[in-house]
Design an enzyme around this catalytic site. Structure first.
Site, short mmCIF file in Angstrom:
data_model
loop_
_atom_site.label_atom_id
_atom_site.label_comp_id
_atom_site.label_asym_id
_atom_site.label_seq_id
_atom_site.Cartn_x
_atom_site.Cartn_y
_atom_site.Cartn_z
CG HIS A 25 42.11 0.78 57.30
ND1 HIS A 25 43.18 -0.01 57.64
CD2 HIS A 25 41.06 -0.06 57.09
CE1 HIS A 25 42.80 -1.28 57.63
NE2 HIS A 25 41.52 -1.34 57.30
NE ARG B 72 44.94 -4.54 61.36
CZ ARG B 72 43.88 -3.77 61.59
NH1 ARG B 72 43.41 -3.64 62.82
NH2 ARG B 72 43.29 -3.14 60.60
#
Length: 503
Positions: free
Chosen positions: A261, A284
C-alpha cells in the site's frame, strides 16, 4: 437422533462473520474458532470502505460491468499470464464479486442496520463506489461490530477465541473436522505463570476465513517475496494458514502477488516501527495529494496502489532508517479533512497528521498547492491525469489557510495469493475438483484480485464470498445431516442442487 455437528468457521474477520450470519439464518449451528484473543481479524481495522456498484447511495452512474472491467484491469499480469481455463475461473470470481456487490452493501444496510451512505472514489476505480458511514466509526469497525453483536445473541452460535487450528482432518475425499490448540494458564511457584497447551478435535464441515500472510515476515513472505524483507507492514506478526489447507490437497495461486500500500503513516515518535497505521486511501479519494522531498507532486494519487507505489520508489528519496521506507508527505486542505471526519480526528489525536497553515510550508510546497488548486478549479489540466478531486476546495492559496500534513511511506498491506476456490466458495484440489466439505472466503483465497487489489474490495469479497460459503455449507449440511432443522425459505435453489450433487 444424534445432534448434527456444527459448521466450523475458522477466523472471526468479516468473511467468517458473514458466513456465520448466513448459516444461522438457515438454522445451522456454527462453531467459530479464532487464534486471536479478540475477534474481528484485520477486517475490524479496515478504514476506507466497502465497494458496491449500482447501490442506492451512488449519485454517479455505475454498473457491475464497469466494476468488472476496473477489477480486471487492476488484476494485471497475473490474469493475463494465466491459462484459458484459469482465466475463465478468475472471470467467474470477478463477475460474482461485481454482480453481487450492491446486494452485499444493501444486506449490511437494510438487513443489519449498518450505516454506509457516504461514497468516495478510490484509486483504480472509474467512478465513486466505495461506501462508508457518515459517523465516527471506521467502516470495518462498524460492520464487524454489528455482526458480532448480532451473532453473540444467537443460541446456535459459539465463538472460541485463542483457538489456533493446526490441522484439517480428512478421511478419504471428505473433510471431517479440525484439530486445534489452546493455551491455558495456571498457578506457578514464586509468582511465575505456567502455561499448558491443550490439543482438541472438532468434527464438522469447514469454512476457512483466516486471512492472508502479510504479517508472516519470517515465514511465507520470506518464502514467496524475499525482496520485501524489512518493509514495514500494517499487519501484526502472524503466520499464514494456507499450508494447513495445502496439506489436505488444496491448490494455491498468485502467492508472489503481495500488495504494498502506498501510504502507511510514519510516526514521529517511532519512525522505524515495523508495524504502521494505514493512511486510508480514502484520504486521497477525498482530495489529498502526495508530495516528494522537493515539495512536488509526482503521480496521479488515484492510480492503482501498485502504480502509486512504483512512482514513490522512483520519485522520492529513501529515509535513513532501519526499515525500508521513503520520504513522502500527504496533504489535505480543510474541506478534504472535514470530509474524512472521524478518520482525521483519530490521525490528529495520534500525532500522525498535523494541522498547520500554508505559510508554515516550504515555498515549493506552497507553489505545488496553488498548481493543484488551479487544476481543481478547472484553470488547467492535471499533468498526471487526475480527474477526481473529492472535497478539495482550496483553489486560491493564501498563507493563512489551514492544511493537514502527515508523513507516509509504502507498507505491506495485503496478500492476493491463496487457496484456489470456485465461484461457489469451494476449495479446489490439485485435480481441479472441489474438496468435499471445505469452503474458503476472504484473503486466505487467491485469484480474485490478481496483481493488485482495488481499495474497498477486501471488505466486499469477505461479504460476498462469506455469504456464498455460508449458503453452500448450509445446503451441504442439510443434505448430509438430515437430523438438522430445515433450511430457511431463502435458501438458493442452486445451492440446494449443488449439495445434492455432492452426496
Amino acid at each position: 437422533m444424534a445432534t448434527p455437528p456444527p459448521v466450523i468457521v475458522v477466523g472471526s474477520g468479516l468473511a467468517g462473520l458473514s458466513a456465520a450470519s448466513t448459516l444461522i439464518s438457515h438454522h445451522i449451528p456454527v462453531q467459530m474458532l479464532d487464534r486471536a484473543p479478540k475477534p474481528g481479524g484485520n477486517s475490524i481495522k479496515a478504514s476506507s470502505g466497502i465497494n458496491g456498484a449500482g447501490t442506492k447511495f451512488q449519485v454517479t452512474d455505475d454498473s457491475a460491468d464497469i466494476f468488472f472491467q476496473d477489477t480486471l484491469k487492476s488484476a494485471g499480469d497475473a490474469f493475463n499470464r494465466a491459462s484459458s481455463d484459469e482465466r475463465a475461473r478468475r472471470e467467474k470470481l470477478i463477475s460474482t464479486l461485481a454482480s453481487r456487490s450492491a446486494d452485499a452493501v444493501h444486506w449490511l444496510v437494510d438487513g443489519k442496520g449498518v450505516e454506509l451512505s457516504r461514497v468516495a472514489q478510490l484509486g483504480g476505480h472509474s467512478v465513486p463506489r466505495t461506501h462508508r458511514g457518515a459517523g465516527r466509526d471506521p467502516p470495518g469497525f462498524s460492520i464487524v461490530g454489528t455482526l458480532l453483536k448480532e451473532l453473540k445473541g444467537e443460541e446456535l452460535f459459539t465463538l472460541q477465541s485463542g483457538a489456533r487450528v493446526t490441522r484439517v482432518v480428512k478421511e478419504g475425499e471428505c473433510v471431517k473436522g479440525v484439530e486445534y490448540v489452546t493455551v491455558e494458564g495456571g498457578g506457578g511457584q514464586q509468582g511465575k505463570v505456567q502455561t499448558q497447551t491443550q490439543t482438541h478435535t472438532l468434527d464438522g464441515p469447514i469454512i476457512f476465513a483466516t486471512g492472508g500472510f502479510a504479517g508472516d515476515s519470517r515465514g511465507m513472505l520470506a518464502r514467496y517475496r524475499p525482496d520485501l524483507a524489512n518493509f514495514p507492514s500494517t499487519n501484526e506478526a502472524r503466520e499464514g494458514t494456507q499450508p494447513i489447507l495445502e496439506a489436505v490437497g488444496a491448490s494455491v495461486v498468485d502467492m508472489d502477488c503481495v500488495q504494498v500500500h502506498p501510504t502507511g503513516f510514519v510516526d514521529r515518535k517511532d519512525p522505524a516501527a515495523l508495524v504502521k497505521i494505514l493512511a486510508a486511501e480514502m484520504l486521497r479519494g477525498e482530495g489529498g495529494i502526495l508530495l516528494n522531498g522537493d515539495g512536488s507532486r509526482f503521480v496521479n494519487e488515484l492510480e492503482t496502489r501498485q502504480q502509486v507505489v512504483d512512482a514513490i520508489v522512483k520519485s522520492t528519496p529513501r529515509m535513513e532508517t532501519s526499515t525500508r521506507q521513503w520520504d513522502v508527505t500527504l496533504v489535505l486542505d480543510g474541506s478534504s479533512a472535514a470530509a474524512a471526519g472521524s478518520h482525521m480526528d483519530f490521525y490528529v489525536a495520534k500525532g500522525l497528521m498535523q494541522k498547520m497553515t500554508v505559510g508554515e510550508l516550504d515555498l515549493p510546497a506552497v507553489k505545488t498547492l496553488q498548481e493543484y488548486g488551479d487544476v481543481v478549479s478547472g484553470k488547467k489540466k492535471d499533468p498526471f491525469g487526475r480527474k477526481s478531486f473529492g472535497h478539495w476546495k482550496l483553489t486560491e492559496v493564501m498563507p493563512e489557510h489551514e492544511v493537514y500534513t502527515g508523513q507516509v511511506t509504502p507498507v505491506i498491506h495485503f496478500t492476493m495469493g491463496g487457496v484456489v476456490i470456485d465461484e461457489h466458495g469451494r476449495v479446489i484440489g490439485a485435480e481441479g475438483t472441489p474438496i468435499e466439505g471445505l469452503w474458503a472466503a476472504g484473503e486466505v483465497t487467491g485469484g480474485l484480485h490478481g496483481q493488485n487489489r482495488l481499495g474497498g474490495s477486501s471488505l466486499l469479497e469477505c461479504v460476498v464470498f462469506g455469504r456464498i460459503a455460508g449458503n453452500e455449507a448450509a445446503a451441504w449440511h442439510k443434505e448430509h445431516y438430515p437430523a438438522a432443522p430445515p433450511l430457511s425459505d431463502d435458501t438458493r435453489s442452486r445451492a440446494s442442487s449443488s449439495a445434492q450433487g455432492h452426496a
